[in-house]
Design a protein around this motif. Structure first.
Motif, PDB file in Angstrom:
ATOM      1  N   GLN A 245      -0.912   8.232   7.700  1.00  9.06           N
ATOM      2  CA  GLN A 245      -0.978   7.229   6.642  1.00  9.06           C
ATOM      3  C   GLN A 245      -0.289   5.935   7.051  1.00  9.06           C
ATOM      4  O   GLN A 245      -0.786   4.836   6.778  1.00  9.06           O
ATOM      5  CB  GLN A 245      -0.356   7.781   5.358  1.00  9.06           C
TER       6      GLN A 245
ATOM      7  N   GLY B 264      -1.876   1.994   7.808  1.00  5.32           N
ATOM      8  CA  GLY B 264      -1.493   0.779   7.094  1.00  5.32           C
ATOM      9  C   GLY B 264      -0.662   0.973   5.849  1.00  5.32           C
ATOM     10  O   GLY B 264      -0.371  -0.003   5.142  1.00  5.32           O
ATOM     11  N   ALA B 265      -0.252   2.198   5.532  1.00 12.21           N
ATOM     12  CA  ALA B 265       0.595   2.412   4.356  1.00 12.21           C
ATOM     13  C   ALA B 265       1.994   1.861   4.599  1.00 12.21           C
ATOM     14  O   ALA B 265       2.570   2.061   5.666  1.00 12.21           O
ATOM     15  CB  ALA B 265       0.676   3.895   4.024  1.00 12.21           C
TER      16      ALA B 265
ATOM     17  N   ARG C 298      -8.031  -0.151  12.686  1.00  9.18           N
ATOM     18  CA  ARG C 298      -7.574   0.495  11.454  1.00  9.18           C
ATOM     19  C   ARG C 298      -8.515   0.279  10.287  1.00  9.18           C
ATOM     20  O   ARG C 298      -8.300   0.839   9.214  1.00  9.18           O
ATOM     21  CB  ARG C 298      -6.184  -0.015  11.075  1.00  9.18           C
ATOM     22  N   ILE C 299      -9.547  -0.529  10.472  1.00 14.15           N
ATOM     23  CA  ILE C 299     -10.474  -0.788   9.377  1.00 14.15           C
ATOM     24  C   ILE C 299     -11.911  -0.563   9.846  1.00 14.15           C
ATOM     25  O   ILE C 299     -12.200  -0.624  11.049  1.00 14.15           O
ATOM     26  CB  ILE C 299     -10.319  -2.217   8.811  1.00 14.15           C
TER      27      ILE C 299
ATOM     28  N   ALA D 127      -5.596  -5.889  12.075  1.00  9.70           N
ATOM     29  CA  ALA D 127      -6.082  -4.570  11.669  1.00  9.70           C
ATOM     30  C   ALA D 127      -7.398  -4.236  12.353  1.00  9.70           C
ATOM     31  O   ALA D 127      -7.630  -3.102  12.780  1.00  9.70           O
ATOM     32  CB  ALA D 127      -6.242  -4.520  10.149  1.00  9.70           C
TER      33      ALA D 127
ATOM     34  N   MET E 257      -9.615   0.404   3.342  1.00  8.63           N
ATOM     35  CA  MET E 257      -8.611  -0.462   3.945  1.00  8.63           C
ATOM     36  C   MET E 257      -9.248  -1.728   4.525  1.00  8.63           C
ATOM     37  O   MET E 257      -8.659  -2.816   4.482  1.00  8.63           O
ATOM     38  CB  MET E 257      -7.850   0.295   5.029  1.00  8.63           C
TER      39      MET E 257
ATOM     40  N   PRO F  90      -4.974   5.721   2.345  1.00  7.54           N
ATOM     41  CA  PRO F  90      -5.084   4.772   3.461  1.00  7.54           C
ATOM     42  C   PRO F  90      -5.956   5.278   4.601  1.00  7.54           C
ATOM     43  O   PRO F  90      -6.293   4.507   5.502  1.00  7.54           O
ATOM     44  CB  PRO F  90      -3.634   4.594   3.919  1.00  7.54           C
TER      45      PRO F  90
ATOM     46  N   ARG G 176     -13.338   1.690  -4.095  1.00  3.87           N
ATOM     47  CA  ARG G 176     -13.382   0.492  -3.262  1.00  3.87           C
ATOM     48  C   ARG G 176     -13.744  -0.738  -4.090  1.00  3.87           C
ATOM     49  O   ARG G 176     -13.114  -1.799  -3.975  1.00  3.87           O
ATOM     50  CB  ARG G 176     -14.391   0.685  -2.135  1.00  3.87           C
TER      51      ARG G 176
ATOM     52  N   LEU H  81      -9.838  -4.011   1.658  1.00  5.23           N
ATOM     53  CA  LEU H  81      -8.578  -4.578   1.201  1.00  5.23           C
ATOM     54  C   LEU H  81      -8.186  -5.778   2.065  1.00  5.23           C
ATOM     55  O   LEU H  81      -7.825  -6.840   1.556  1.00  5.23           O
ATOM     56  CB  LEU H  81      -7.480  -3.516   1.230  1.00  5.23           C
ATOM     57  N   LYS H  82      -8.243  -5.607   3.378  1.00  2.12           N
ATOM     58  CA  LYS H  82      -7.885  -6.703   4.278  1.00  2.12           C
ATOM     59  C   LYS H  82      -8.849  -7.877   4.120  1.00  2.12           C
ATOM     60  O   LYS H  82      -8.434  -9.046   4.124  1.00  2.12           O
ATOM     61  CB  LYS H  82      -7.883  -6.224   5.729  1.00  2.12           C
TER      62      LYS H  82
ATOM     63  N   VAL I 262       0.849  -1.192   0.000  1.00  2.00           N
ATOM     64  CA  VAL I 262       0.000   0.000   0.000  1.00  2.00           C
ATOM     65  C   VAL I 262       0.883   1.240   0.000  1.00  2.00           C
ATOM     66  O   VAL I 262       1.706   1.438   0.894  1.00  2.00           O
ATOM     67  CB  VAL I 262      -0.920   0.019   1.234  1.00  2.00           C
TER      68      VAL I 262
END
Length: 265
Positions: A34, A38-39, A262-263, A257, A235, A229, A211, A238-239, A3
């Motif tokens: 960022q 998760g970047a 983070r998500i 995550a 995100m 991110p 997305r 993505l996960k 990412v």
């Protein structure tokens, strides 16, 4: 999955203002956020700093690397700005980007070799933007052998099929997805990457399109994205998509995550 955080870009009004004012705190905070989201790499672009891009790029790279311990993607159409950023970068950087255009190739390849950088290779040559999957493969057949011959490891090459705005042509999304699949089939050890938000340019509710397109790209073999991110839902998707595609053993990344907040669902 790699990412690349896209937010430190002077085409964004707030970033342009921060650059003009040399607001180090703002730039560093944006970098930190960022990475926390998760970047793995932070893109830095100051292309609107006409007449002082090299100086600004040096300041940006130095400022960001003072507060985050991740590599940067030095992003510029100017070879001089790329060189300025690479000269002060700590560790292995990424360069955005090289093409098969004669002048760009001759300007950027020596920098890739000198700094042993990861390289984003756009599927574009002197004939202009690609129109078909075949166009992209033809250009990739110049880029990949040329980079390998120059001593660039396959693992450091990131092919960008060039995502074009869906609002211009309703086939551009399918065209890009087919190109990703074709590039991965022909060059399985080379990475693929794209600027995710290009697909939604000019359309409403852009984040929704970004997305959906990201998940579709992942199923075709895309293994790196330049994206925002700080979009928690993006995100999260993505996960989730990585777990469902068998790219996250025991769903450990997804679980970590989620527990870290983070998500978002």
């Amino acid at each position: 999955m790699l990412v690349v955080g896209e937010l430190i870009n002077s085409s964004r009004k707030a970033v342009a203002q921060a650059i003009a004012e040399r607001n180090t705190e703002y730039i560093q905070d944006l970098a930190r956020k960022q990475v926390e989201a998760g970047a793995h790499i932070i893109d830095v672009n100051c292309g609107t700093s006409i007449g002082e891009e090299e100086k600004v790029m040096t300041w940006l790279v130095t400022s960001v690397q003072e507060v985050v311990d991740v590599p940067l993607c030095i992003d510029s159409p100017s070879a001089g700005a790329l060189a300025a950023g690479l000269a002060v970068h700590k560790g292995q950087a990424m360069i955005n980007s090289i093409t098969a255009e004669k002048d760009r190739w001759q300007e950027v390849l020596p920098l890739v070799q000198k700094y042993k950088a990861k390289i984003i290779a756009l599927c574009m040559d002197d004939g202009g933007m690609p129109e078909t999957v075949e166009d992209r493969l033809r250009v990739a057949d110049k880029l990949v052998p040329g980079l390998l011959e120059a001593g660039i490891p396959e693992d450091d090459i990131y092919l960008d099929p060039l995502i074009k705005p869906l609002g211009v042509n309703s086939r551009y999304g399918v065209e890009a997805l087919d190109a990703v699949a074709a590039l991965k089939e022909k060059y399985p050890k080379v990475h693929t990457i794209c600027g995710l938000s290009n697909v939604s340019y000019g359309l409403p509710e852009r984040r929704l399109l970004n997305r959906a397109f990201m998940v579709m790209c992942l199923t075709k073999g895309m293994d790196a994205f330049i994206l925002d991110p700080l979009d928690g839902q993006l995100m999260g998707l993505l996960k989730a998509a990585m777990a469902l595609a068998g790219q996250d053993e025991y769903c450990l990344e997804y679980i970590a995550a989620a527990r870290a907040g983070r998500i978002k669902a």
